[in-house]
Design a protein around this motif. Structure first.
Motif, mmCIF file in Angstrom:
data_model
loop_
_atom_site.group_PDB
_atom_site.id
_atom_site.type_symbol
_atom_site.label_atom_id
_atom_site.label_comp_id
_atom_site.label_asym_id
_atom_site.label_seq_id
_atom_site.Cartn_x
_atom_site.Cartn_y
_atom_site.Cartn_z
ATOM 1 N N LEU A 1 -25.629 -18.353 37.031
ATOM 2 C CA LEU A 1 -25.450 -19.783 36.875
ATOM 3 C C LEU A 1 -26.642 -20.491 37.504
ATOM 4 N N GLN A 2 -26.914 -19.963 38.729
ATOM 5 C CA GLN A 2 -28.417 -20.678 39.326
ATOM 6 C C GLN A 2 -29.519 -20.450 38.640
ATOM 7 N N MET A 3 -29.619 -18.979 37.878
ATOM 8 C CA MET A 3 -30.939 -19.001 37.052
ATOM 9 C C MET A 3 -30.826 -19.773 36.014
ATOM 10 N N PHE A 4 -29.784 -20.117 35.295
ATOM 11 C CA PHE A 4 -29.488 -21.027 34.208
ATOM 12 C C PHE A 4 -29.909 -22.338 34.597
ATOM 13 N N TYR A 5 -29.328 -22.731 35.522
ATOM 14 C CA TYR A 5 -29.704 -24.114 36.028
ATOM 15 C C TYR A 5 -30.924 -24.421 36.506
ATOM 16 N N THR A 6 -31.748 -23.671 36.974
ATOM 17 C CA THR A 6 -33.109 -23.320 37.258
ATOM 18 C C THR A 6 -33.978 -23.504 36.061
ATOM 19 N N GLY A 7 -33.492 -22.790 35.117
ATOM 20 C CA GLY A 7 -34.337 -22.930 33.770
ATOM 21 C C GLY A 7 -34.238 -24.248 33.206
ATOM 22 N N TYR A 8 -33.036 -24.706 33.125
ATOM 23 C CA TYR A 8 -32.843 -26.114 32.436
ATOM 24 C C TYR A 8 -33.393 -27.151 33.145
ATOM 25 N N ILE A 9 -33.318 -27.297 34.412
ATOM 26 C CA ILE A 9 -33.740 -28.344 35.037
ATOM 27 C C ILE A 9 -35.167 -28.416 35.200
ATOM 28 N N SER A 10 -35.833 -27.310 35.175
ATOM 29 C CA SER A 10 -37.409 -27.172 34.938
ATOM 30 C C SER A 10 -37.874 -28.013 33.503
ATOM 31 N N LEU A 11 -37.011 -27.977 32.672
ATOM 32 C CA LEU A 11 -37.279 -28.968 31.120
ATOM 33 C C LEU A 11 -37.619 -30.314 31.331
ATOM 34 N N ASN A 12 -37.036 -30.932 32.215
ATOM 35 C CA ASN A 12 -37.649 -32.167 32.843
ATOM 36 C C ASN A 12 -37.553 -33.254 31.495
ATOM 37 N N LEU A 13 -36.197 -33.188 30.897
ATOM 38 C CA LEU A 13 -36.000 -34.068 29.481
ATOM 39 C C LEU A 13 -34.973 -35.047 29.873
ATOM 40 N N GLN A 14 -35.294 -36.061 30.708
ATOM 41 C CA GLN A 14 -34.435 -37.194 30.957
ATOM 42 C C GLN A 14 -33.955 -38.029 29.780
ATOM 43 N N ARG A 15 -35.038 -38.045 28.764
ATOM 44 C CA ARG A 15 -34.678 -38.951 27.559
ATOM 45 C C ARG A 15 -33.932 -38.122 26.485
ATOM 46 N N ALA A 16 -33.749 -36.927 26.628
ATOM 47 C CA ALA A 16 -32.634 -36.245 25.558
ATOM 48 C C ALA A 16 -31.330 -36.328 26.305
ATOM 49 N N ARG A 17 -30.597 -37.384 25.921
ATOM 50 C CA ARG A 17 -29.341 -37.702 26.523
ATOM 51 C C ARG A 17 -28.420 -36.557 26.319
ATOM 52 N N GLU A 18 -28.245 -36.090 25.414
ATOM 53 C CA GLU A 18 -27.151 -34.940 25.158
ATOM 54 C C GLU A 18 -27.502 -33.886 25.932
ATOM 55 N N LEU A 19 -28.750 -33.225 25.939
ATOM 56 C CA LEU A 19 -29.028 -32.104 26.950
ATOM 57 C C LEU A 19 -28.918 -32.609 28.422
ATOM 58 N N TRP A 20 -29.356 -33.853 28.689
ATOM 59 C CA TRP A 20 -29.192 -34.239 30.079
ATOM 60 C C TRP A 20 -27.886 -34.262 30.647
ATOM 61 N N ARG A 21 -26.931 -34.848 29.924
ATOM 62 C CA ARG A 21 -25.468 -34.641 30.074
ATOM 63 C C ARG A 21 -25.365 -33.253 30.331
ATOM 64 N N LYS A 22 -25.613 -32.531 29.494
ATOM 65 C CA LYS A 22 -25.057 -30.943 29.778
ATOM 66 C C LYS A 22 -25.557 -30.427 31.020
ATOM 67 N N ILE A 23 -26.726 -30.678 31.278
ATOM 68 C CA ILE A 23 -27.399 -30.196 32.431
ATOM 69 C C ILE A 23 -26.599 -30.833 33.624
ATOM 70 N N THR A 24 -25.977 -32.151 33.676
ATOM 71 C CA THR A 24 -25.406 -32.549 34.717
ATOM 72 C C THR A 24 -23.956 -31.858 34.893
ATOM 73 N N THR A 25 -23.476 -31.471 33.810
ATOM 74 C CA THR A 25 -22.215 -30.587 33.721
ATOM 75 C C THR A 25 -22.436 -29.239 34.383
ATOM 76 N N MET A 26 -23.469 -28.859 33.899
ATOM 77 C CA MET A 26 -24.089 -27.481 34.419
ATOM 78 C C MET A 26 -23.948 -27.376 36.058
ATOM 79 N N ARG A 27 -24.764 -28.415 36.706
ATOM 80 C CA ARG A 27 -24.849 -28.580 37.921
ATOM 81 C C ARG A 27 -23.391 -28.619 38.669
ATOM 82 N N GLN A 28 -22.539 -29.139 38.237
ATOM 83 C CA GLN A 28 -21.098 -29.108 38.650
ATOM 84 C C GLN A 28 -20.554 -27.778 38.758
#
Length: 299
Positions: free
Chosen positions: A233-260
């Motif tokens: 999970l930590q590796m997944f989160y590290t990879g997704y957070i490195s994308l830095n796509l705040q404007r992609a609302r759907e993906l950023w919402r999933k990243i927030t859920t991923m962090r939880q």
């Protein structure tokens, strides 16, 4: 002027109305609008058929994920459940996705993306979770899942000329086939197109299932699986957070859920390290919501 005169004038005006003129079907403008009507109706019907197929894919994928969560090291049922899940996923590929691919053949797939997006993401979640669990635990190499190109290679089909009419061929295509007078048709290849964006979104949902696996493993006393899943999970989160796509609302919402999900898994591993074998007995509340002022580490 009297009131009666005004009333007679309105009555005479009503009587002088011209009868409705019949539409000239030979008019080019009328013919063009008739064609537009047929085109829109055909597109709407195709969209509805794809939505129904996507709904079936979503339901079956959720059931497969639920089945995969029933794997228990104490029951030694991993091989049996994985074999069942693989057969059910393969059936989705050969039946449901094939039907959608036939509907989208020679069409702009992006016009119908919303019709099958939910089903495709749920399928990717189930497929990658099955792949993750299929990796041998004794293998020293890290577990991995297929990328979108590998999944795309599975969605390749060959047209069966004898079943074209039964597999969603349009009325126009049937008429063309009949006009050919039964000429032999060569088998054509087609595919279900997997948008890389949909793959990224579907793969992000996998982290939720990994978090559940981590918690379930604690209940069964398999602490090694807890640690391994948390690391994944930590590796997944590290990879997704490195994308830095705040404007992609759907993906950023999933990243927030991923962090939880990552924090919940880390909480499980923390209890395992601190309490050892008593961690499952203590049973901490892993569903606690995060405080609003917690630094998410995005900046």
């Amino acid at each position: 002027m009297s009131k009666h005169a005004g009333g007679n004038h309105r009555g005479n005006a009503h009587k002088k109305r011209q009868p409705q003129v019949a539409v000239d079907e030979d008019n080019p403008i009328v013919q063009a609008f008739r064609n537009y009507s047929i085109e829109l109706t055909t597109k709407h019907d195709r969209h509805e058929r794809i939505v129904k197929l996507s709904r079936d894919i979503t339901i079956e994928s959720k059931r497969i994920i639920f089945t995969l969560h029933s794997i228990d090291s104490r029951k030694q049922n991993k091989e049996k459940i994985l074999e069942e899940a693989q057969k059910r996923l393969q059936k989705l590929i050969e039946v449901n996705f094939r039907a959608i691919a036939l509907e989208l053949r020679d069409q702009d797939v992006y016009q119908f993306r919303n019709a099958y997006s939910a089903g495709l993401q749920e399928f990717i979640e189930a497929y990658t979770y099955m792949e993750y669990l299929s990796r041998d635990d004794n293998d020293e190499s890290p577990k991995s899942v297929s990328d979108w190109q590998a999944l795309q290679s599975v969605m390749q089909y060959v047209e069966d000329p004898s079943k074209v009419k039964d597999e969603g061929a349009s009325v126009e295509e049937m008429d063309v086939d009949e006009e050919k007078g039964g000429e032999e048709r060569q088998a054509k290849k087609f595919q279900f197109f997997i948008d890389p964006t949909e793959y990224v979104l579907g793969l992000s949902d996998l982290t939720g299932e990994l978090m559940r696996r981590c918690i379930n493993s604690l209940g069964s006393g398999d602490t090694d699986t807890c640690m391994e899943t948390c690391s994944t999970l930590q590796m997944f989160y590290t990879g997704y957070i490195s994308l830095n796509l705040q404007r992609a609302r759907e993906l950023w919402r999933k990243i927030t859920t991923m962090r939880q999900s990552v924090l919940k898994a880390e909480n499980v591993c923390y209890n395992v390290k601190v309490r050892g074998g008593e961690a499952a007995i203590w049973g901490s509340n892993f569903d606690q919501k995060l405080a609003e002022d917690v630094d998410e580490g995005f900046y």
